[in-house]
Scaffold this active site. Structure first.
Site, PDB file in Angstrom:
ATOM      1  N   GLY A  72       0.815  -1.217   0.000  1.00  0.00           N
ATOM      2  CA  GLY A  72       0.000   0.000   0.000  1.00  0.00           C
ATOM      3  C   GLY A  72       0.843   1.259   0.000  1.00  0.00           C
ATOM      4  N   THR A  73       1.932   1.239   0.746  1.00  0.00           N
ATOM      5  CA  THR A  73       2.781   2.431   0.808  1.00  0.00           C
ATOM      6  C   THR A  73       3.286   2.792  -0.581  1.00  0.00           C
ATOM      7  OG1 THR A  73       3.479   1.911   3.061  1.00  0.00           O
ATOM      8  CG2 THR A  73       4.900   3.394   1.807  1.00  0.00           C
ATOM      9  N   ASN A 142      -7.425   4.184   9.033  1.00  0.00           N
ATOM     10  CA  ASN A 142      -6.849   2.997   9.661  1.00  0.00           C
ATOM     11  C   ASN A 142      -6.977   2.981  11.173  1.00  0.00           C
ATOM     12  OD1 ASN A 142      -5.077   5.201   8.846  1.00  0.00           O
ATOM     13  ND2 ASN A 142      -3.471   4.175   9.984  1.00  0.00           N
ATOM     14  N   GLN A 170      -7.367   0.173   3.737  1.00  0.00           N
ATOM     15  CA  GLN A 170      -8.123  -0.443   4.845  1.00  0.00           C
ATOM     16  C   GLN A 170      -9.542  -0.818   4.433  1.00  0.00           C
ATOM     17  OE1 GLN A 170      -6.926  -1.437   7.677  1.00  0.00           O
ATOM     18  NE2 GLN A 170      -5.008  -0.305   7.867  1.00  0.00           N
ATOM     19  N   HIS A 192      -1.607  -7.475   2.362  1.00  0.00           N
ATOM     20  CA  HIS A 192      -1.647  -8.004   3.736  1.00  0.00           C
ATOM     21  C   HIS A 192      -2.777  -7.408   4.566  1.00  0.00           C
ATOM     22  CE1 HIS A 192       0.484  -4.806   6.271  1.00  0.00           C
ATOM     23  NE2 HIS A 192       0.604  -4.331   5.056  1.00  0.00           N
ATOM     24  N   THR A 229      11.587  -6.954 -10.965  1.00  0.00           N
ATOM     25  CA  THR A 229      10.977  -8.278 -11.157  1.00  0.00           C
ATOM     26  C   THR A 229       9.922  -8.515 -10.088  1.00  0.00           C
ATOM     27  OG1 THR A 229      13.034  -9.095 -12.079  1.00  0.00           O
ATOM     28  CG2 THR A 229      11.487 -10.754 -11.273  1.00  0.00           C
ATOM     29  N   CYS A 314       1.293   0.152  13.866  1.00  0.00           N
ATOM     30  CA  CYS A 314       1.685  -0.813  12.841  1.00  0.00           C
ATOM     31  C   CYS A 314       2.844  -0.284  12.027  1.00  0.00           C
ATOM     32  CB  CYS A 314       0.518  -1.118  11.914  1.00  0.00           C
ATOM     33  SG  CYS A 314      -0.077   0.302  11.010  1.00  0.00           S
TER      34      CYS A 314
HETATM   35  N1  PLP Z   1      -2.700   3.332   3.769  1.00  0.00           N
HETATM   36  C1  PLP Z   1      -3.354   3.018   4.889  1.00  0.00           C
HETATM   37  C2  PLP Z   1      -4.682   3.655   5.155  1.00  0.00           C
HETATM   38  C3  PLP Z   1      -2.812   2.105   5.794  1.00  0.00           C
HETATM   39  O1  PLP Z   1      -3.481   1.802   6.914  1.00  0.00           O
HETATM   40  C4  PLP Z   1      -1.563   1.521   5.500  1.00  0.00           C
HETATM   41  C5  PLP Z   1      -0.927   0.598   6.459  1.00  0.00           C
HETATM   42  O2  PLP Z   1      -1.270   0.549   7.610  1.00  0.00           O
HETATM   43  C6  PLP Z   1      -0.921   1.874   4.313  1.00  0.00           C
HETATM   44  C7  PLP Z   1      -1.516   2.785   3.462  1.00  0.00           C
HETATM   45  C8  PLP Z   1       0.383   1.248   3.921  1.00  0.00           C
HETATM   46  O3  PLP Z   1       0.170  -0.070   3.473  1.00  0.00           O
HETATM   47  P1  PLP Z   1       1.343  -1.170   3.486  1.00  0.00           P
HETATM   48  O4  PLP Z   1       1.511  -1.618   4.884  1.00  0.00           O
HETATM   49  O5  PLP Z   1       0.846  -2.252   2.582  1.00  0.00           O
HETATM   50  O6  PLP Z   1       2.560  -0.508   2.931  1.00  0.00           O
END
Ligand code: PLP
Length: 411
Positions: A72-73, A142, A170, A192, A229, A314
């Protein structure tokens, strides 16, 4: 102590779904690099492209508009960099750090006291901004689970030819979410957070004709938008988890019922609930227990075999009061008393029974220990209500909340 481990920190990461494990195991022995032209490469590519079609179909995008990332990041950062290229970037005050720290300079869109982004202020910000903008707003928060009204924010963006990126990390797998129905420019999801393995995510695009320079050019994978990759087996697990999560969305009603039961037990013990009670993720509650620090609650519950979290710990294991609550105008010391309880897809009645039994006892013990040590918080009165009204718009004092004040990368 409960004799079982109770995991109530799903928003940090969800337990792996069996469908994801099976898909990964099946894919692990596939030898090829999906970019190779030979039979082994084609076999790996088939797995990737099947996964791409699955993700595209589930979340409302064309397969060619699904860009696989490491999570997600990366999907959020890619959106900010490539879709916000040469644009003014505006992001909601309660966004995840993935978004907040992505632009070299960004502008903060304030939220109401219930955590919902202020659409009227967005209009003003876009009117005052001379450049075209990229607006980044999360679908569901989140920490509080608060849901943003994309249907209200999107027309504002459209009136000003702004792009809208939605962080659905989320929300995906917990709410019905499709990019084609949201109508936004792009959407980020993460494996995840919906029961797949960590290490994969996706940026979904909607009719994007201008995509700025990718962060990683590399070998031109993902249509030149994300080099490197790809982890084929992880992506196979991601797609399988997404399929299972969407197929089981009906189970969110059960999960919301369990969340409400946990919340009621906490409220009976003196807790206050943050966020918008009406529009929330079904698995999430953010609780403040007056007079008891959140980090101490987390540690005490951990000793009782119950896993919850302090804000969005987290991200880094940090023990600071949440920026989300502070943006909601919650005073710092109150935010320090908050914990997040987030139920996983496989939560059971027995898990919540354990929480309901243990939590009141734990906070009572911590409160008496704090009182005995004379270090209760300045506002230990459970009857003092914080800023939790769903419809109240707070004043927005201070430079950090001024719509057009630029925010540094690590603001
Ligand atoms: N965006 C939101 C709203 C999140 O809660 C999170 C992770 O907690 C992320 C992005 C980042 O996702 P990732 O952990 O897959 O990098």
């Amino acid at each position: 102590m409960t004799d079982r481990h109770v995991y109530l920190d799903a928003n940090a990461t969800e337990p792996l779904r069996p469908e994801a494990r099976e898909a990964m195991i099946a894919a692990l022995d596939t030898l090829g690099n999906p970019a190779s032209v030979h039979a082994a490469g084609r076999a790996a590519r088939r797995i990737m492209e099947d996964a791409r079609e699955t993700i595209a179909g589930l979340f409302g995008a064309k397969p060619a508009d699904v860009v696989f990332t490491s999570g997600g990041t990366e999907a959020d950062v890619l959106a900010v960099r490539a879709l916000g290229f040469e644009r003014a970037v505006i992001y909601g005050g309660t966004e995840h750090d993935a978004v907040r720290k992505a632009p070299p300079v960004g502008y903060v869109l304030p939220v109401h006291a219930n955590g919902v982004a202020q659409s009227a202020l967005l209009e003003t910000m876009l009117e005052e901004e001379e450049r075209l903008a990229l607006v980044c707003v999360m679908l569901a928060n989140n920490e509080t689970g608060t849901i943003n009204p994309i249907d209200v924010l999107l027309p504002v963006c459209r009136r000003h030819s702004a792009r809208l990126h939605v962080d659905a990390v989320q929300a995906a797998g917990r709410l019905p979410v499709r990019l084609d129905q949201l109508g936004a420019t792009s959407m980020a999801i993460s494996s995840h957070k919906l029961g797949g393995p960590a290490g994969a995510g996706a940026l979904l695009l909607n009719e994007v004709h201008r995509f700025g320079p990718p962060m990683m050019r590399g070998g031109g994978q993902e249509g030149g938008r994300r080099g490197g990759t790809p982890p084929v087996a992880v992506i196979a697990g991601f797609a399988a988890a997404a399929q299972a999560a969407v197929a089981q969305l009906h189970d969110m009603k059960r999960i919301a019922g369990l969340r409400d039961r946990a919340e009621a037990a906490a409220v009976a013990a003196g807790a206050i609930v943050y966020g918008n009670p009406l529009e929330r993720l079904p698995n999430t509650t953010c609780l403040r227990m007056p007079g008891v620090r959140g980090d101490q609650q987390v540690i005490a519950l951990d000793l009782e075999n119950i896993a919850v979290s302090f804000g969005a710990a987290c991200s880094s294991g940090k023990a600071e009061a949440s920026h989300v609550l502070q943006q909601m105008q919650v005073p710092y010391y109150e935010a320090e008393e908050a914990i997040r309880v987030s139920l996983p897809w496989n939560v059971t009645e027995a898990d919540i029974d354990a929480f309901c039994n243990v939590y009141p006892r734990v906070v009572e013990r911590l409160r008496s220990a704090g009182n005995a040590a004379g270090n209760a918080s300045p506002n230990a009165n459970p009857n003092v209500s914080p800023n939790v009204s769903p419809n109240v718009s707070p004043n927005v004092p201070g430079a950090a909340m001024t719509p057009l004040a630029p925010q540094g990368a690590d603001a």
